[in-house]
Design a protein around this motif. Structure first.
Motif, PDB file in Angstrom:
ATOM      1  N   ALA A 322      42.981  32.886  50.779  1.00 32.24           N
ATOM      2  CA  ALA A 322      43.120  31.429  51.015  1.00 32.24           C
ATOM      3  C   ALA A 322      42.166  30.774  51.990  1.00 32.24           C
ATOM      4  O   ALA A 322      42.253  29.489  52.383  1.00 32.24           O
ATOM      5  CB  ALA A 322      44.457  30.928  51.452  1.00 32.24           C
ATOM      6  N   THR A 323      40.841  31.678  52.176  1.00 30.79           N
ATOM      7  CA  THR A 323      39.992  31.349  52.995  1.00 30.79           C
ATOM      8  C   THR A 323      38.534  31.002  52.002  1.00 30.79           C
ATOM      9  O   THR A 323      37.449  30.656  52.367  1.00 30.79           O
ATOM     10  CB  THR A 323      39.647  32.080  53.994  1.00 30.79           C
ATOM     11  N   PHE A 324      38.649  31.866  50.819  1.00 26.43           N
ATOM     12  CA  PHE A 324      37.452  31.813  50.150  1.00 26.43           C
ATOM     13  C   PHE A 324      37.598  30.842  48.919  1.00 26.43           C
ATOM     14  O   PHE A 324      38.798  30.751  48.192  1.00 26.43           O
ATOM     15  CB  PHE A 324      37.058  33.013  49.630  1.00 26.43           C
ATOM     16  N   LYS A 325      36.786  30.244  48.543  1.00 32.74           N
ATOM     17  CA  LYS A 325      36.882  28.976  47.430  1.00 32.74           C
ATOM     18  C   LYS A 325      37.454  29.743  46.237  1.00 32.74           C
ATOM     19  O   LYS A 325      38.198  29.230  45.040  1.00 32.74           O
ATOM     20  CB  LYS A 325      35.809  28.240  46.926  1.00 32.74           C
ATOM     21  N   GLU A 326      36.855  31.216  45.550  1.00 36.70           N
ATOM     22  CA  GLU A 326      37.373  31.567  44.632  1.00 36.70           C
ATOM     23  C   GLU A 326      38.675  32.024  44.508  1.00 36.70           C
ATOM     24  O   GLU A 326      39.264  32.428  43.244  1.00 36.70           O
ATOM     25  CB  GLU A 326      36.411  33.001  44.397  1.00 36.70           C
ATOM     26  N   TYR A 327      39.523  31.973  45.673  1.00 32.49           N
ATOM     27  CA  TYR A 327      40.975  32.751  45.773  1.00 32.49           C
ATOM     28  C   TYR A 327      41.820  31.848  44.790  1.00 32.49           C
ATOM     29  O   TYR A 327      41.885  30.654  44.621  1.00 32.49           O
ATOM     30  CB  TYR A 327      41.510  32.396  47.027  1.00 32.49           C
ATOM     31  N   HIS A 328      42.600  32.640  43.998  1.00 26.22           N
ATOM     32  CA  HIS A 328      43.492  32.159  43.064  1.00 26.22           C
ATOM     33  C   HIS A 328      42.966  31.179  41.980  1.00 26.22           C
ATOM     34  O   HIS A 328      43.622  30.119  41.558  1.00 26.22           O
ATOM     35  CB  HIS A 328      44.718  31.209  43.746  1.00 26.22           C
ATOM     36  N   THR A 329      41.866  31.762  41.430  1.00 19.25           N
ATOM     37  CA  THR A 329      41.356  31.236  40.184  1.00 19.25           C
ATOM     38  C   THR A 329      40.428  32.152  39.694  1.00 19.25           C
ATOM     39  O   THR A 329      40.292  33.527  40.044  1.00 19.25           O
ATOM     40  CB  THR A 329      40.065  30.230  40.620  1.00 19.25           C
ATOM     41  N   SER A 330      40.036  32.049  38.450  1.00 15.20           N
ATOM     42  CA  SER A 330      39.398  32.811  37.497  1.00 15.20           C
ATOM     43  C   SER A 330      38.163  33.371  38.266  1.00 15.20           C
ATOM     44  O   SER A 330      37.515  34.407  37.572  1.00 15.20           O
ATOM     45  CB  SER A 330      39.030  32.418  36.302  1.00 15.20           C
ATOM     46  N   CYS A 331      37.524  32.743  39.144  1.00 15.55           N
ATOM     47  CA  CYS A 331      36.369  33.077  39.929  1.00 15.55           C
ATOM     48  C   CYS A 331      36.477  34.309  40.718  1.00 15.55           C
ATOM     49  O   CYS A 331      35.564  35.033  41.269  1.00 15.55           O
ATOM     50  CB  CYS A 331      35.730  31.943  40.674  1.00 15.55           C
ATOM     51  N   ASP A 332      37.705  34.478  41.153  1.00 15.97           N
ATOM     52  CA  ASP A 332      37.900  35.838  41.887  1.00 15.97           C
ATOM     53  C   ASP A 332      38.003  36.817  40.853  1.00 15.97           C
ATOM     54  O   ASP A 332      39.119  37.698  40.349  1.00 15.97           O
ATOM     55  CB  ASP A 332      39.303  35.919  42.464  1.00 15.97           C
ATOM     56  N   ASN A 333      36.671  37.286  40.458  1.00 20.04           N
ATOM     57  CA  ASN A 333      36.824  38.080  39.287  1.00 20.04           C
ATOM     58  C   ASN A 333      36.103  39.271  39.833  1.00 20.04           C
ATOM     59  O   ASN A 333      35.571  39.689  40.879  1.00 20.04           O
ATOM     60  CB  ASN A 333      36.133  37.519  38.209  1.00 20.04           C
ATOM     61  N   LEU A 334      35.207  40.208  38.620  1.00 23.66           N
ATOM     62  CA  LEU A 334      34.752  41.333  39.121  1.00 23.66           C
ATOM     63  C   LEU A 334      33.527  41.294  39.744  1.00 23.66           C
ATOM     64  O   LEU A 334      32.824  42.154  40.557  1.00 23.66           O
ATOM     65  CB  LEU A 334      34.747  42.346  37.828  1.00 23.66           C
ATOM     66  N   ASP A 335      33.046  40.075  39.843  1.00 26.42           N
ATOM     67  CA  ASP A 335      31.680  39.798  40.237  1.00 26.42           C
ATOM     68  C   ASP A 335      31.979  39.400  41.791  1.00 26.42           C
ATOM     69  O   ASP A 335      30.920  39.566  42.465  1.00 26.42           O
ATOM     70  CB  ASP A 335      30.680  38.451  39.391  1.00 26.42           C
ATOM     71  N   PHE A 336      33.000  39.112  42.175  1.00 29.26           N
ATOM     72  CA  PHE A 336      33.124  38.652  43.459  1.00 29.26           C
ATOM     73  C   PHE A 336      33.645  39.957  44.596  1.00 29.26           C
ATOM     74  O   PHE A 336      33.231  39.814  45.585  1.00 29.26           O
ATOM     75  CB  PHE A 336      34.690  37.603  43.502  1.00 29.26           C
ATOM     76  N   ILE A 337      33.940  41.126  43.621  1.00 29.36           N
ATOM     77  CA  ILE A 337      34.101  42.432  44.420  1.00 29.36           C
ATOM     78  C   ILE A 337      33.058  43.318  44.033  1.00 29.36           C
ATOM     79  O   ILE A 337      32.156  42.984  43.237  1.00 29.36           O
ATOM     80  CB  ILE A 337      35.381  43.178  44.214  1.00 29.36           C
ATOM     81  N   SER A 338      32.697  44.245  44.838  1.00 28.20           N
ATOM     82  CA  SER A 338      31.572  45.199  44.621  1.00 28.20           C
ATOM     83  C   SER A 338      31.978  46.466  45.072  1.00 28.20           C
ATOM     84  O   SER A 338      32.935  46.882  45.847  1.00 28.20           O
ATOM     85  CB  SER A 338      30.314  44.539  45.289  1.00 28.20           C
ATOM     86  N   PRO A 339      31.274  47.712  44.506  1.00 29.93           N
ATOM     87  CA  PRO A 339      31.453  49.091  45.242  1.00 29.93           C
ATOM     88  C   PRO A 339      31.286  48.956  46.649  1.00 29.93           C
ATOM     89  O   PRO A 339      32.133  49.549  47.445  1.00 29.93           O
ATOM     90  CB  PRO A 339      30.500  49.722  44.614  1.00 29.93           C
ATOM     91  N   ASP A 340      30.379  48.243  47.303  1.00 30.07           N
ATOM     92  CA  ASP A 340      30.106  48.282  48.498  1.00 30.07           C
ATOM     93  C   ASP A 340      31.135  47.414  49.390  1.00 30.07           C
ATOM     94  O   ASP A 340      31.623  47.861  50.482  1.00 30.07           O
ATOM     95  CB  ASP A 340      28.777  47.242  48.822  1.00 30.07           C
ATOM     96  N   GLY A 341      31.592  46.413  48.949  1.00 27.02           N
ATOM     97  CA  GLY A 341      32.805  45.628  49.333  1.00 27.02           C
ATOM     98  C   GLY A 341      34.024  46.370  49.565  1.00 27.02           C
ATOM     99  O   GLY A 341      34.372  46.393  50.620  1.00 27.02           O
TER     100      GLY A 341
END
Lengths: 437, 437, 437
Positions: A322-341
């Motif tokens: 609830a603090t990042f705009k991608e939250y609870h949308t299709s933008c919270d996808n595999l590009d938003f996370i990473s092995p480093d993250g």
């Protein structure tokens, strides 16, 4: 990551491994109940055979709640006036509002609009919407596409139904020397989202594999993979008494996959053992962290920390829900996370566990200062006092090994890192100058 | 004044009513004993029939003190060398030093000067001077007039005497559900002064009328109208044990009539329940307030808070005694107070009482979060998390209804006003989600 | 120095007396054992006949330590290639490394250099070096002289040997009304150094003479003159249980002779009664003081405050050991200390003792305020409230004489000096308005 005891190459592999798991699990159509949850649990059990799968039957009362029916979804889409299939569930499971009731009819655009959800400020994102506890149906659509819809007759199909079944969850207990428990909780109820869903289970799974690999464990570890909210309520209804009796510290694994921030949600009380560990670890690792108010809570601490249980449960996150705009949308996808993250989320939580495992109370075995030189621990020349730092640290450690101070307290008092404090403790214990309590 | 539950028009009427009472009582020649005190008490009893009048006879020991004789004053003046009657008690009762012994003789100016009191920096004010416990006589004179006195023979008459009588006071107890008491104390021993005398009794009287009007009272209310110092000592000698046993919070009503400031005198301990209530109310109402040190005390907290009793007694004042230049002079008159000023003093003290009446401990009735939607308390759609503030406040209230937090604690933790907290409590209690302890 | 109760002329005499003692003791060749220690103890016993001399035999175990053999040193020097006698122990005892083993041989400069100690940044200072617990020999030389040494053959003589003997120390107990003890500890193990050696014993001796001179003592006083470190360990092994049982506060007297600074070393806990007294005294006297961290400790608090004893022991110093460049060199000589400097060290420690002797808990004897005027303690005229400060202080003292507050607490709360608080206490006690608990 000073507390890290893996090789750098291992770290990369851990990050990559977690990311690969997330990729596998991304397409699964999860909800709070049903086949998607079971598929996810089975995937995890495949990596962690000790995982036990449990189900609570539809209709069972758990405190103020009741286990709902399972939602079975086979297909869902809309045919537009031009005959194009749009909002196809099989193409993206976020297109369908979770727990939508069955529909098979035609309607004009005006009526359809009553059932559409979109986000004007994110015109290309499909929002995530559910209606678990009230019969409704709906579709979620990028706002840019919604604006292109033309008047006419739309055919709407939702091939779903509701059946008596169960609320499924996974639980694993890895025993340690003590009956006191460290608790890990993560959720498996969101469909195709990455940070606010899959980062939690995959980091938890990696942590559990690491915990299993330890030559010995001071504490018993208990972990659960549950649907959020109703799952935590149900698990507390089943095991809350044990959690209250044995929990030394608990961690909710959520939003641990992006690489943008470190975020901390304290417990309700704010000063439990889990809070102490977490705040120390952030400081010890020199990580900039945003500590949120408990008023900004939003995950299962809402249940674990509620007054009747009031458990020592915290969350060490990357970017908080609830603090990042991608939250609870299709933008919270595999590009938003990473092995480093994911690795960052893994490492900060593992650092807490390592800290807890090593955070003993110590007391000296000998009254007054010991004679260090006869143990080869000190120069025997006294002159213009230039005590080497390590010598000063050793004497300082002995001075504060008073039986009331744990390793964190001592490290903070004498101004050394946790790793240095642990090395000092090991050396002094080897020489029988201190003992654990 | 958010805590105010009267209509605006009522407020004006309360202010005006108190001011009218002050006008009636202004001319009465009060002292620590005697007819002026009895006249004042009878006036109050006329508005509050429950008031019980008590007298403690001259000569009775009250701790370290002894009830003095009554001072009877019939007339007092000076005739100047030109034959003019000056310093006439009947024109202004402050002209005569309180408790002056009888005199009837002639003397030159030089001798008379030994018995005159004036304030050089306030040339037109008559100072207020007394000598309760040592036989003396004196007159108080505006400094400007004193400078005009000419040499010659002055005739001095003080037609007073001392008689065995009593120290009079009024006491009222208005019962509530609990034997625990809220205590109000004010004094009735100064002659014609307004802020540092009459504001106290008239605001106390209005508060008592309001307390009586309440449909129910959680606490018992005890109020006294006493001469300052000796009256408080005497009352503690009579009832100190009960006060200590039952007092939940106490308030001294003094200097509550001007419109210049809000001032707070904490208790000796500084952190009693009364202090907590008062500081919260100031903050909740957004009132700028000057908090004084207990070292600057000066009214009956000197007795109530003395170590042997150490009661939770505070004062919520307008301009504190001994901080305004009109204090203890003829300038502390009916122009220095106002209906508005009195209303402010009334409202801030009433807000404390309302806060106390409502400040329960709360605990949740249900483990974990309740299912709010089935009670119509929450939207059943979960989407891009936009919880309306009132929903968040409800969930926050439930989270802190832990049985250890009172309504003030909860309001401060979750960041709402007392009124909002009370509304939340009422709603949640109506739905059986919390209960009072 | 408001707490000082000596005449100014006495103060000068105390300072001069202590300085003269330091001059007498300066040349003595002290070490942790041996004749130098005994000579020093006998000198002190001569001024303080109550001093008891004790010896612990060589080889006795004291906790982790063992009493070493005595080091007997008769002569030591080097003959340079030109036949000059240099580094002559009889000219300056710092030239010889303490506890040097016997040597009688010739060697070239290169070999000699392995046994020389100097300080490059202080070219004219002889450093102070010892090797108590490992057999070595060495000479200490000003760096400027070391640089002038020429190649060639050097004859080295150290006429020393080691014998079974004892570790000597002095102890005195001056009884008081209570068995509770105030503890003074100082050391007598450094050869010719002034601030970091002789200031301690001479100030302790003067304090003990002053303590003896008191008409009565509330507490028992125990003082020891011991070699640093091994002496404190040994004394704790003998008397640690009694110290723990009876010690109210303890003071290490070290570095109390220069005139450059006031320095405070708190106890390990940092909030013991000794810490409270010391911090109050600095504030009460208005002395600027540098408070060090316990991590910068370096004297016998290393033993007294170690976890097994954890005693309330602090040091009130002038310039702290290891913070001034003269420390542990021949520059810490009689010019570095002064009668004034010693007097400052004496006065600040005596102020602590005076404070402790007078720091009673007080409680009022009468409920409510007493009637002060009948005791002649207050003006009986009440008028424009101008309470003289002493009157206000009296009433404030009574208000805080609550049985839980000691004289320090009351002085700090009501804002008076300790001397004023004591005068108020005496006056109020004389009138039976308060009593000691």
């Amino acid at each position: 990551m000073p507390l890290n005891n893996m090789e750098l190459t291992d770290d990369f592999q851990v990050g990559k491994k977690m990311y690969d798991w997330a990729k596998d699990l991304f397409p699964v159509g999860r909800s709070i109940t049903g086949q998607g949850v079971r598929d996810t649990l089975n995937y995890i059990k495949n990596k962690l055979p000790e995982l036990k799968l449990h189900g609570i039957p539809t209709g069972e009362k758990v405190f103020d709640w009741e286990i709902p029916q399972e939602w079975v979804i086979r297909d869902a889409y809309v045919i537009d006036p031009q005959g194009n299939k749009i909002l196809d569930y099989k193409k993206h499971n976020l297109h369908l509002m979770g727990y939508s009731e069955p529909v098979n009819c035609e309607m004009d655009l005006e009526e359809l609009q009553q059932h559409l959800f979109s986000i004007e400020s994110m015109p290309h994102a499909i929002p995530y919407v559910t209606s678990y506890y009230k019969s409704r149906w709906g579709f979620c659509i990028p706002h840019a596409e919604r604006e292109k819809l033309v008047p006419g007759t739309y055919k709407v199909l939702i091939d779903s139904n509701f059946v008596n079944g169960s609320l499924d969850y996974g639980e694993v207990v890895i025993p340690g020397e003590s009956k006191e428990e460290i608790y890990l909780s993560t959720y498996i109820c969101h469909p195709s989202m990455a940070n606010n869903e899959l980062s939690g289970p995959v980091v938890t799974l990696a942590l559990l594999q690491w915990i299993k690999s330890l030559p010995k464990r001071r504490y018993t570890y208990r972990a659960v993979f549950i649907p959020e909210t109703i799952g935590a309520v149900a698990y507390l209804a089943k095991r809350g008494k044990e959690l209250k009796q044995y929990m030394k510290a608990g961690f909710i694994l959520t939003c641990v996959g992006d690489n943008l921030a470190y975020s901390f949600m304290p417990s309700r009380k704010g000063n439990t053992y889990a809070d102490k560990i977490a705040r120390f670890v952030y400081k010890d690792l020199g990580l900039p962290v945003k500590e949120y108010s408990f008023l900004q809570r939003g995950s299962d601490e809402r249940q674990y920390c509620s007054p009747a249980y009031d458990l020592p449960v915290v969350s060490l996150m990357r970017s908080k829900y609830a603090t990042f705009k991608e939250y609870h949308t299709s933008c919270d996808n595999l590009d938003f996370i990473s092995p480093d993250g994911l690795y960052g989320g893994f490492a900060i939580n593992r650092a807490c566990l390592e800290c807890i495992e090593n955070n003993y109370l110590y007391e000296v075995t000998i009254p007054c200062e010991p004679k260090m030189d006869k143990r080869g621990l000190r120069s025997s020349i006294g002159g213009p006092r230039v005590i080497e730092p390590s010598m000063a640290n050793m004497m300082n450690f002995l001075m504060y090994a008073d039986g009331d101070s744990d390793l964190i307290d001592i490290a903070e008092t004498i101004g050394v890192s946790f790793l240095e404090a642990k090395q000092l403790a090991n050396l002094l214990e080897k020489h029988n100058l201190i003992r654990k309590i």
